[in-house]
Motif scaffolding. Structure first.
Motif, PDB file in Angstrom:
ATOM      1  N   VAL A  76       0.852  -1.191   0.000  1.00  0.00           N
ATOM      2  CA  VAL A  76       0.000   0.000   0.000  1.00  0.00           C
ATOM      3  C   VAL A  76       0.885   1.237   0.000  1.00  0.00           C
ATOM      4  O   VAL A  76       2.012   1.211   0.501  1.00  0.00           O
ATOM      5  CB  VAL A  76      -0.947  -0.003   1.229  1.00  0.00           C
ATOM      6  CG1 VAL A  76      -0.151   0.090   2.520  1.00  0.00           C
ATOM      7  CG2 VAL A  76      -1.978   1.104   1.143  1.00  0.00           C
ATOM      8  N   ASP A  77       0.386   2.314  -0.572  1.00  0.00           N
ATOM      9  CA  ASP A  77       1.083   3.593  -0.556  1.00  0.00           C
ATOM     10  C   ASP A  77       0.159   4.612   0.108  1.00  0.00           C
ATOM     11  O   ASP A  77      -0.827   5.041  -0.474  1.00  0.00           O
ATOM     12  CB  ASP A  77       1.429   4.027  -1.977  1.00  0.00           C
ATOM     13  CG  ASP A  77       2.176   5.358  -2.016  1.00  0.00           C
ATOM     14  OD1 ASP A  77       2.470   5.902  -0.936  1.00  0.00           O
ATOM     15  OD2 ASP A  77       2.462   5.841  -3.128  1.00  0.00           O
ATOM     16  N   GLN A  78       0.478   4.983   1.339  1.00  0.00           N
ATOM     17  CA  GLN A  78      -0.376   5.899   2.084  1.00  0.00           C
ATOM     18  C   GLN A  78       0.136   7.338   2.040  1.00  0.00           C
ATOM     19  O   GLN A  78      -0.406   8.209   2.717  1.00  0.00           O
ATOM     20  CB  GLN A  78      -0.477   5.436   3.544  1.00  0.00           C
ATOM     21  CG  GLN A  78      -1.200   4.106   3.710  1.00  0.00           C
ATOM     22  CD  GLN A  78      -1.231   3.648   5.156  1.00  0.00           C
ATOM     23  OE1 GLN A  78      -0.201   3.395   5.755  1.00  0.00           O
ATOM     24  NE2 GLN A  78      -2.428   3.541   5.704  1.00  0.00           N
ATOM     25  N   ALA A  79       1.168   7.598   1.250  1.00  0.00           N
ATOM     26  CA  ALA A  79       1.771   8.929   1.208  1.00  0.00           C
ATOM     27  C   ALA A  79       0.756   9.981   0.766  1.00  0.00           C
ATOM     28  O   ALA A  79      -0.032   9.757  -0.157  1.00  0.00           O
ATOM     29  CB  ALA A  79       2.970   8.924   0.267  1.00  0.00           C
ATOM     30  N   TYR A  80       0.808  11.121   1.426  1.00  0.00           N
ATOM     31  CA  TYR A  80      -0.120  12.208   1.119  1.00  0.00           C
ATOM     32  C   TYR A  80       0.128  12.748  -0.285  1.00  0.00           C
ATOM     33  O   TYR A  80       1.255  13.007  -0.697  1.00  0.00           O
ATOM     34  CB  TYR A  80       0.045  13.349   2.132  1.00  0.00           C
ATOM     35  CG  TYR A  80      -0.738  14.587   1.758  1.00  0.00           C
ATOM     36  CD1 TYR A  80      -2.092  14.682   2.054  1.00  0.00           C
ATOM     37  CD2 TYR A  80      -0.123  15.642   1.078  1.00  0.00           C
ATOM     38  CE1 TYR A  80      -2.822  15.811   1.703  1.00  0.00           C
ATOM     39  CE2 TYR A  80      -0.846  16.778   0.728  1.00  0.00           C
ATOM     40  CZ  TYR A  80      -2.192  16.853   1.038  1.00  0.00           C
ATOM     41  OH  TYR A  80      -2.906  17.964   0.679  1.00  0.00           O
ATOM     42  N   ARG A  81      -0.963  12.922  -1.036  1.00  0.00           N
ATOM     43  CA  ARG A  81      -0.904  13.567  -2.348  1.00  0.00           C
ATOM     44  C   ARG A  81      -2.130  14.456  -2.498  1.00  0.00           C
ATOM     45  O   ARG A  81      -3.251  14.026  -2.237  1.00  0.00           O
ATOM     46  CB  ARG A  81      -0.870  12.525  -3.483  1.00  0.00           C
ATOM     47  CG  ARG A  81       0.475  11.888  -3.707  1.00  0.00           C
ATOM     48  CD  ARG A  81       0.485  11.048  -4.984  1.00  0.00           C
ATOM     49  NE  ARG A  81      -0.377   9.887  -4.859  1.00  0.00           N
ATOM     50  CZ  ARG A  81       0.031   8.709  -4.372  1.00  0.00           C
ATOM     51  NH1 ARG A  81       1.277   8.569  -3.965  1.00  0.00           N
ATOM     52  NH2 ARG A  81      -0.807   7.696  -4.290  1.00  0.00           N
ATOM     53  N   LYS A  82      -1.899  15.669  -2.947  1.00  0.00           N
ATOM     54  CA  LYS A  82      -2.997  16.599  -3.159  1.00  0.00           C
ATOM     55  C   LYS A  82      -3.696  16.327  -4.485  1.00  0.00           C
ATOM     56  O   LYS A  82      -4.906  16.544  -4.618  1.00  0.00           O
ATOM     57  CB  LYS A  82      -2.473  18.032  -3.133  1.00  0.00           C
ATOM     58  CG  LYS A  82      -3.558  19.099  -3.221  1.00  0.00           C
ATOM     59  CD  LYS A  82      -2.964  20.488  -3.112  1.00  0.00           C
ATOM     60  CE  LYS A  82      -4.045  21.560  -3.192  1.00  0.00           C
ATOM     61  NZ  LYS A  82      -3.468  22.928  -3.082  1.00  0.00           N
ATOM     62  N   ASN A  83      -2.927  15.849  -5.459  1.00  0.00           N
ATOM     63  CA  ASN A  83      -3.458  15.596  -6.802  1.00  0.00           C
ATOM     64  C   ASN A  83      -3.229  14.144  -7.198  1.00  0.00           C
ATOM     65  O   ASN A  83      -2.309  13.487  -6.688  1.00  0.00           O
ATOM     66  CB  ASN A  83      -2.778  16.523  -7.816  1.00  0.00           C
ATOM     67  CG  ASN A  83      -3.028  17.984  -7.518  1.00  0.00           C
ATOM     68  OD1 ASN A  83      -4.165  18.414  -7.400  1.00  0.00           O
ATOM     69  ND2 ASN A  83      -1.944  18.755  -7.383  1.00  0.00           N
TER      70      ASN A  83
END
Length: 262
Positions: A76-83
């Motif tokens: 899983v990739d939980q890193a924050y992304r705005k877009n």
């Protein structure tokens, strides 16, 4: 000796489960972007956010390692992304990694009789799947995309209700891992979440022990879901079989061109 296949096995719960099965004398194959450091583990490097890579590694596993006794899906990739971040195949990364990868491997890996599939997600939480916004691209946020991915996995698990596969969806709740804190970009929120995990979170070893206990207690050839050690009510609308079948059809359409190459 069993053969256990783990995605996301280089850290957190996946690594903890890998250590358990290695200590048990089992063969453990880990699919990850980078090679890990666990002695005696077999590492197969791949970018599981690409559907084509999932088909590729499934073919390698089936050919080289034969039938698998346990498929554990943790990547899983939980890193924050705005877009939205799109893969070269045209899928949003969270959707591709957290759902498409798990869908492909759940259907493409050849399993032994009495084998299990363990899908680490968050069953037992309310929510709906918007089939008109399946990849959560409208009004995107990475947090919404992760929640959406978990609801998609509810339906993925439900699609195995009447199959001969033991399919377990597992919600560990709060776990003390660095990855869990990456959902926020705000430093203050990272600190708040870290403090929350210190008070309410479980360490990885506790979660692994809970999972092993559940796998031992789960009857074969059943679909079940757990929140920590408590069974989740499969009558929840998030496991609706009609929607599960609809999602399977929509997913197959999305993968049609890629799948035809394998």
């Amino acid at each position: 000796m069993k053969t256990i296949l783990i995605t996301g096995g280089t850290r957190g719960i996946g690594e903890g489960l890998a250590k358990h099965y290695l200590a048990n004398g089992d063969k453990v194959v880990i699919i990850s972007r980078s090679k890990g450091t666990l002695p005696h583990a077999i590492y197969l490097q791949a970018d599981l956010s690409l559907a084509s890579e999932n088909y590729r590694v499934a073919e390698i596993i089936n050919t080289k390692h034969g039938k698998i006794d346990g498929l554990i899906l943790c990547s899983v990739d939980q890193a924050y992304r705005k877009n939205p971040l799109m893969t070269k195949e045209g899928f949003e990364v969270t959707f591709a990694l957290q759902y498409l990868s798990r869908y492909i491997l759940s259907h493409q890996i050849t399993l032994n009789n009495n084998a299990f599939i363990l899908n680490i997600a968050t069953p037992g939480m309310n929510g709906t799947v918007n089939f008109k916004n399946l990849q959560c691209l409208k009004k995107f946020s990475s947090l919404k995309a992760n929640v959406n991915g978990n609801r998609l996995n509810d339906l993925l698990g439900a699609s195995f209700t009447d199959s001969d596969i033991t399919y377990v969806l597992y919600n560990p709740m709060s776990v003390r891992t660095a990855g869990a804190r990456s959902v926020f970009s705000n430093p203050f929120m990272k600190i708040v979440l870290k403090l929350w995990h210190l008070v309410n979170g479980k360490d990885v070893d506790t979660v692994v022990n809970n999972i092993i206990r559940i796998l031992k207690e789960t009857p074969t050839n059943q679909f079940t879901a757990y929140k920590t050690l408590n069974k989740v009510n499969l009558a929840m609308s998030t496991f609706n079989l009609t929607q599960a079948k609809k999602l399977q059809q929509e997913t197959n359409k999305l993968l049609e061109n890629i799948k035809s190459k394998f």
